[in-house]
Design an enzyme around this catalytic site. Structure first.
Site, PDB file in Angstrom:
ATOM      1  N   LYS A   1       0.900  -1.186   0.212  1.00  0.00           N
ATOM      2  CA  LYS A   1       0.042  -0.108  -0.003  1.00  0.00           C
ATOM      3  C   LYS A   1       0.891   1.217  -0.017  1.00  0.00           C
ATOM      4  CE  LYS A   1      -1.800   2.717   2.875  1.00  0.00           C
ATOM      5  NZ  LYS A   1      -1.757   4.020   2.220  1.00  0.00           N
TER       6      LYS A   1
ATOM      7  N   GLU B   1       9.706   1.687  11.094  1.00  0.00           N
ATOM      8  CA  GLU B   1      10.624   2.682  10.844  1.00  0.00           C
ATOM      9  C   GLU B   1      10.071   3.958  10.715  1.00  0.00           C
ATOM     10  OE1 GLU B   1      12.684   5.371   9.697  1.00  0.00           O
ATOM     11  OE2 GLU B   1      12.483   4.669   7.702  1.00  0.00           O
TER      12      GLU B   1
ATOM     13  N   CYS C   1      13.656  11.195   7.336  1.00  0.00           N
ATOM     14  CA  CYS C   1      13.512  10.725   8.734  1.00  0.00           C
ATOM     15  C   CYS C   1      14.633  11.011   9.528  1.00  0.00           C
ATOM     16  CB  CYS C   1      12.815   9.453   8.851  1.00  0.00           C
ATOM     17  SG  CYS C   1      13.530   7.933   7.853  1.00  0.00           S
TER      18      CYS C   1
ATOM     19  N   GLU D   1       9.446  16.388  15.621  1.00  0.00           N
ATOM     20  CA  GLU D   1       9.979  16.358  13.906  1.00  0.00           C
ATOM     21  C   GLU D   1       9.122  17.227  13.296  1.00  0.00           C
ATOM     22  OE1 GLU D   1      11.002  12.644  11.057  1.00  0.00           O
ATOM     23  OE2 GLU D   1       9.047  12.505  12.270  1.00  0.00           O
TER      24      GLU D   1
END
Length: 479
Positions: free
Chosen positions: A179, A253, A287, A385
């Site tokens: 997906k 992750e 990331c 973040e």
């Protein structure tokens, strides 16, 4: 591409979705609609998982092929992906705004390289090992496929991250339901077409499209044996809760807020030249970037000036221009998010660069490279973040203080240490609690494990460890 706009790839065929509900795919640099894709229904996902289950359970199928036969097919898959590389790179840039120079180095290169790497591993890894048991008999320890893998991937590096999962999962003999993120579907369709052309058997790779609801249904599907997810910590936490309740293996992750530690002996001229790939690549939408820059108080102003000169010189503009280093953000929603953090940063630190939209780019979701100085590690812009081209420069007193600040984060994914003395930098790096870290540079190594600790995730991808993550161990006791 038009024929795929209302279809899903299930059981080796393009099949129409069971819904009339579609979503638009929008070009990040022009804000124009460049495609549509179906919002898969639960029945669509059921069909995709059933096809994957049938492929795994087929006694003559992919999971039971000799490793060398699977490897040869993966190499053919790699060849087809390489042939389509230019188109794949173009589609990534078209959708998420990644500068084409970066797409050519990551999204074009990663799929064939990872497929060939895991094909080589598939040929060399022993799937059975005999051990002498304590009772005097023999135990055969087998490595077997996990089964049906749900692979859910993000929009920022869609090709690379997809093959972080697909390549080892397929090499181990699993089948997959992929997906992609709704922002980057066009390149995923090419993966499915390439898999069919390469001879990947029907049902081994299936593709469903849609938003979070489709992913949530896939994650909790009773016939899924493992989930491999890359995305936000918030979404990863929800997926982890579901998999924990179901006792289902999961690799997560997730996000990061890594530290770039500049030691007091660093040569700033050479340091700033190496900082782009570990601080601002893909306009900060990466990331593992070290967006917390830790600078010694004794050289603080010098570091801020060097960073400002470096970031202000990065060309921003059309992502298809080979000179562009900073493209747009992926969506208006993402730009809004980054701008909210910038507004907060004006209260928490001193804005020394950027802080707004480039005046010469009136189309596309652009945000100028932004730097805040005089920031405490307790500030929100140093804790959370942002996922945009925003750096915070945090002062430290000495080496011990730098290590303390670097470790004072709920994340632990990437990072780097910069020094004129590589051994000193390595010693500091070894004390920073993070899954990966670089010494005087940072780059992901496909042959070594990648992943995070704390809120940056669970498990590892890449390297032999990435293959092992898609295998189960079975002990067969022999008298």
């Amino acid at each position: 591409m038009d024929r795929l706009g209302s279809s899903l790839f299930i059981g080796g065929k393009w099949v129409p979705s069971r819904t009339d509900k579609h979503f638009d795919i929008v070009c990040a640099s022009t804000e124009e609609v460049v495609g549509t894709a179906p919002e898969a229904t639960p029945e669509d996902v059921d069909a995709a998982v059933l096809a994957a289950r049938s492929a795994v359970d087929d006694p003559d199928g992919w999971a039971h092929w000799d490793s060398s036969k699977r490897a040869a097919t993966l190499e053919q898959f790699a060849d087809v992906m390489q042939q389509r590389g230019d188109e794949l790179g173009r589609l990534v840039t078209l959708q998420n705004g990644m500068p084409t120079t970066i797409a050519n180095l990551s999204e074009v290169v990663a799929p064939p390289k990872l497929l060939r790497y895991y094909a080589t591993l598939a040929r060399s890894v022993r799937l059975e090992e005999e051990r002498v048991s304590m009772s005097g008999g023999t135990t055969v320890v087998r490595r077997v496929p996990v089964g049906v893998v749900a692979a859910i991937v993000p929009w920022n590096f869609p090709q690379s991250v997809t093959f972080f999962k697909l390549a080892p999962a397929l090499a181990a003999g699993n089948s997959c339901v992929l997906k992609p993120a709704p922002e980057t579907v066009l390149d995923a369709w090419l993966i499915a077409d390439a898999a069919a052309e390469a001879g990947i058997p029907p049902g081994v790779i299936n593709l469903v499209t849609g938003g979070p609801a489709v992913g949530a249904y896939l994650v909790q599907h009773p016939d899924v044996d493992k989930v491999a997810f890359t995305g936000s910590t918030r979404a990863g936490r929800s997926i982890g809760e579901v998999c924990g309740r179901l006792l289902r293996p999961v690799t997560l992750e997730l996000g990061g807020k890594s530290a770039t530690v500049i030691l007091d002996d660093a040569d700033l001229a050479s340091t700033v030249q190496g900082l782009f790939p570990c601080t601002l690549v893909n306009s900060g939408q990466t990331c593992m970037l070290g967006t917390r820059v830790l600078a010694p108080r004794s050289r603080y102003d010098e570091v801020v000036d060097a960073l400002t000169a470096f970031a202000s010189a990065l060309p921003m503009g059309d992502p298809f221009d080979l000179h562009t280093m900073l493209g747009p953000l992926v969506s208006s929603r993402q730009r809004d998010r980054v701008e909210r953090y910038i507004a907060l940063g004006r209260k928490e630190g001193r804005l020394v660069l950027g802080g707004g939209r480039p005046p010469d780019l009136d189309k596309g979701w652009y945000v100028s490279a932004t730097i805040f100085s005089d920031v405490s590690n307790d500030a929100t812009i140093a804790r959370e973040e942002i996922f945009g081209p925003v750096l915070t420069v945090i002062p430290y007193d000495n080496e011990e203080d730098a290590i303390r600040i670097a470790n004072d984060s709920r994340y632990g994914l990437g990072g780097s240490v910069w020094s004129a003395d590589p051994e000193r930098a390595r010693a500091v790096a070894s004390r920073i609690r993070t899954g990966t870290i670089g010494v005087n540079f940072y780059d992901i190594d496909y042959c070594s494990p990648f992943g995070g600790i704390k809120d940056s995730g669970i498990g590892r991808e890449l390297g032999p460890e990435g293959l092992a993550a898609f295998q189960q161990l079975q002990s067969v006791y022999l008298s």
